[in-house]
Design a protein around this motif. Structure first.
Motif, PDB file in Angstrom:
ATOM      1  N   ARG A   1      37.786  42.121  49.304  1.00 58.40           N
ATOM      2  CA  ARG A   1      38.721  41.746  48.237  1.00 58.40           C
ATOM      3  C   ARG A   1      40.131  41.732  48.792  1.00 58.40           C
ATOM      4  NH1 ARG A   1      38.515  47.053  45.765  1.00 58.40           N
ATOM      5  NH2 ARG A   1      38.677  48.629  47.304  1.00 58.40           N
TER       6      ARG A   1
ATOM      7  N   ARG B   1      41.563  47.034  36.738  1.00 56.82           N
ATOM      8  CA  ARG B   1      42.323  48.233  36.370  1.00 56.82           C
ATOM      9  C   ARG B   1      43.763  48.176  36.851  1.00 56.82           C
ATOM     10  NH1 ARG B   1      37.271  52.072  38.112  1.00 56.82           N
ATOM     11  NH2 ARG B   1      36.196  52.129  36.084  1.00 56.82           N
ATOM     12  N   HIS B   2      44.058  47.293  37.775  1.00 59.83           N
ATOM     13  CA  HIS B   2      45.432  47.168  38.269  1.00 59.83           C
ATOM     14  C   HIS B   2      46.145  45.953  37.683  1.00 59.83           C
ATOM     15  CE1 HIS B   2      43.900  50.028  41.286  1.00 59.83           C
ATOM     16  NE2 HIS B   2      45.168  50.372  41.429  1.00 59.83           N
TER      17      HIS B   2
ATOM     18  N   GLU C   1      31.745  49.017  33.201  1.00 58.35           N
ATOM     19  CA  GLU C   1      31.506  50.459  33.320  1.00 58.35           C
ATOM     20  C   GLU C   1      30.156  50.842  32.707  1.00 58.35           C
ATOM     21  OE1 GLU C   1      36.086  52.198  33.353  1.00 58.35           O
ATOM     22  OE2 GLU C   1      35.024  51.975  31.453  1.00 58.35           O
TER      23      GLU C   1
ATOM     24  N   ARG D   1      32.319  47.445  41.515  1.00 57.30           N
ATOM     25  CA  ARG D   1      33.482  48.294  41.765  1.00 57.30           C
ATOM     26  C   ARG D   1      34.678  47.474  42.234  1.00 57.30           C
ATOM     27  NH1 ARG D   1      32.480  53.337  40.912  1.00 57.30           N
ATOM     28  NH2 ARG D   1      30.377  54.194  41.085  1.00 57.30           N
ATOM     29  N   TYR D   2      34.429  46.411  42.989  1.00 59.78           N
ATOM     30  CA  TYR D   2      35.539  45.567  43.426  1.00 59.78           C
ATOM     31  C   TYR D   2      36.177  44.853  42.241  1.00 59.78           C
ATOM     32  CZ  TYR D   2      33.731  46.318  48.156  1.00 59.78           C
ATOM     33  OH  TYR D   2      33.317  46.891  49.342  1.00 59.78           O
TER      34      TYR D   2
ATOM     35  N   THR E   1      49.932  47.648  42.917  1.00 58.38           N
ATOM     36  CA  THR E   1      48.972  46.570  42.696  1.00 58.38           C
ATOM     37  C   THR E   1      48.335  46.057  43.987  1.00 58.38           C
ATOM     38  OG1 THR E   1      50.864  45.033  42.636  1.00 58.38           O
ATOM     39  CG2 THR E   1      49.957  45.750  40.527  1.00 58.38           C
TER      40      THR E   1
ATOM     41  N   ASP F   1      38.191  47.563  40.232  1.00 60.38           N
ATOM     42  CA  ASP F   1      39.454  47.938  40.880  1.00 60.38           C
ATOM     43  C   ASP F   1      40.545  46.924  40.561  1.00 60.38           C
ATOM     44  OD1 ASP F   1      38.491  50.231  42.003  1.00 60.38           O
ATOM     45  OD2 ASP F   1      38.103  49.366  43.977  1.00 60.38           O
TER      46      ASP F   1
ATOM     47  N   PHE G   1      45.285  49.608  46.696  1.00 67.35           N
ATOM     48  CA  PHE G   1      43.873  49.913  46.474  1.00 67.35           C
ATOM     49  C   PHE G   1      42.951  48.990  47.289  1.00 67.35           C
ATOM     50  CE2 PHE G   1      44.527  46.437  43.550  1.00 67.35           C
ATOM     51  CZ  PHE G   1      43.309  45.762  43.532  1.00 67.35           C
ATOM     52  N   SER G   2      43.484  47.854  47.751  1.00 66.74           N
ATOM     53  CA  SER G   2      42.667  46.894  48.499  1.00 66.74           C
ATOM     54  C   SER G   2      42.722  47.092  50.009  1.00 66.74           C
ATOM     55  CB  SER G   2      43.107  45.457  48.177  1.00 66.74           C
ATOM     56  OG  SER G   2      42.626  45.063  46.909  1.00 66.74           O
TER      57      SER G   2
END
Length: 370
Positions: free
Chosen positions: A177, A329-330, A269, A322-323, A142, A326, A145-146
């Motif tokens: 982010r 999705r987590h 999306e 996209r930020y 979690t 992301d 990805f950042s």
């Protein structure tokens, strides 16, 4: 004979695969492209080392002649992976000619002398921390990805481990982010250190989701040794001053909304289909009367999507979609709370079902006319 041992093909295949994660495809020199194989005391130890990270895997073996040799990582991994039998026999002569037998397959290849292989750093442990592998895997999943990929702020290419007496918090950010995740942990101590994301991504792949499996971090002044029982990863501690997240994350803002995670992902999306690398544009989120309208306009055209939400006030705010995606999705659970002080203030995304996880995304300024 320099070295001679026999071990199970499946165990060796797993060990080689794990150790090879520390072998860089861009490595310079034959030694750094190789894996160190050492057999003694009824074990075969496989080591990968790229001078930034080391991974050591140990498997049981029948040791006929104790010794060590270095073999090309890609070659030995493929040989063992494709081997047809259940047992692998490896023997290395005094001239470093290596014979590898498995079933009807026989390979004769050249090894390199083990004494020239770079030595892994010794970790003088100042403190140790043990927690379930599943817990650490969730924390990494979690936050990683950042992580920033920009070398301009090198310290943010790593993840902060912030230990307090009753919890362990991981934080990652890239300037646009931030992701924070924590776990209750008695006896975690009180210290902070930053570990490289490149090492942690490999660690995440090796961690098990089994709640019974444990992982121990031995924290030294310059390196951390991570012990997964039979598998060890050594990585450096990064130097520099990390973002002061405790004061940098805003408190609850004046605007709040509750949204469902999955429908918002799907809407972003769809709207994002008009956004490309060449045609970048923010998505416009308009909250009003229990409804969220998501809009976007590029040279390709316009897109709009509506969702139901719980909100008391009206507000319009823009984001790099996209930020947002992301972070969403987590998230775990079905709903999250969206909080901000205003259209140009940092936005908090707080999963309702997970009070130990927080995401922060910075908005972008919107033009007056959409």
């Amino acid at each position: 004979m320099l070295m001679h041992c026999v071990c199970r093909q499946d165990l060796l295949n797993t060990a080689l695969g794990n150790a090879a994660r520390a072998v860089s495809a861009r490595a310079v020199g034959e030694m750094l492209k190789g894996l160190l194989l050492e057999c003694k005391d009824n074990t075969l130890t496989v080591t990968g080392n790229d001078l930034e990270m080391g991974i050591v895997a140990v498997v049981p073996a029948e040791v006929k002649t104790p010794g060590a040799a270095v073999l090309d990582a890609r070659m030995i991994c493929e040989m063992v992976r494709r081997a047809p039998g259940e047992e692998i026999e490896i023997s290395v002569s005094e001239r470093h000619m290596t014979n590898i037998k498995c079933g009807a397959s026989v390979f004769d290849v050249t090894a390199l002398p083990a004494e020239n292989y770079p030595v892994l750093p010794e970790v003088s442990s100042l403190r140790s921390l043990t927690l379930p592998q599943a817990a650490l895997k969730r924390l990494l999943g979690t936050t990683l990805f950042s992580v920033s990929d920009a070398e301009t702020k090198h310290i943010h290419t790593g993840v902060l481990f912030d230990a307090e007496p009753d919890k362990l918090t991981l934080v990652a950010l890239d300037g646009h982010r931030l992701a924070l995740s924590r776990v209750a942990q008695e006896g975690a101590g009180e210290e902070s250190y930053v570990l490289p994301a490149v090492s942690l991504r490999e660690l995440e792949r090796m961690l098990l989701s089994d709640e019974e499996a444990q992982v121990t971090l031995h924290i030294g002044s310059r390196h951390v040794l991570i012990d997964l029982t039979g598998l060890t990863l050594i990585t450096r501690v990064m130097e520099g001053e990390f973002f002061k997240y405790k004061t940098g994350i805003p408190k609850a803002g004046g605007f709040s909304a509750v949204l469902e995670i999955k429908p918002l992902i799907q809407a972003l999306e769809r709207v994002g289909l008009l956004i490309t690398e060449k045609l970048k544009s923010p998505v416009r989120l308009t909250f009003s009367d229990g409804k969220l309208t998501i809009g976007c306009q590029t040279a390709l055209g316009r897109a709009q999507d509506d969702l139901a939400c719980e909100c008391g006030d009206e507000m319009e705010i823009g984001f790099n979609h996209r930020y947002l995606l992301d972070a969403l999705r987590h998230m775990e659970g079905e709903r999250f709370r969206f909080e901000t002080s205003g259209p140009i203030s940092p936005c908090l995304l707080l999963p309702e079902s997970d009070e130990d996880t927080l995401f922060m995304v910075l908005p972008v300024r919107l033009s007056v006319n959409p």
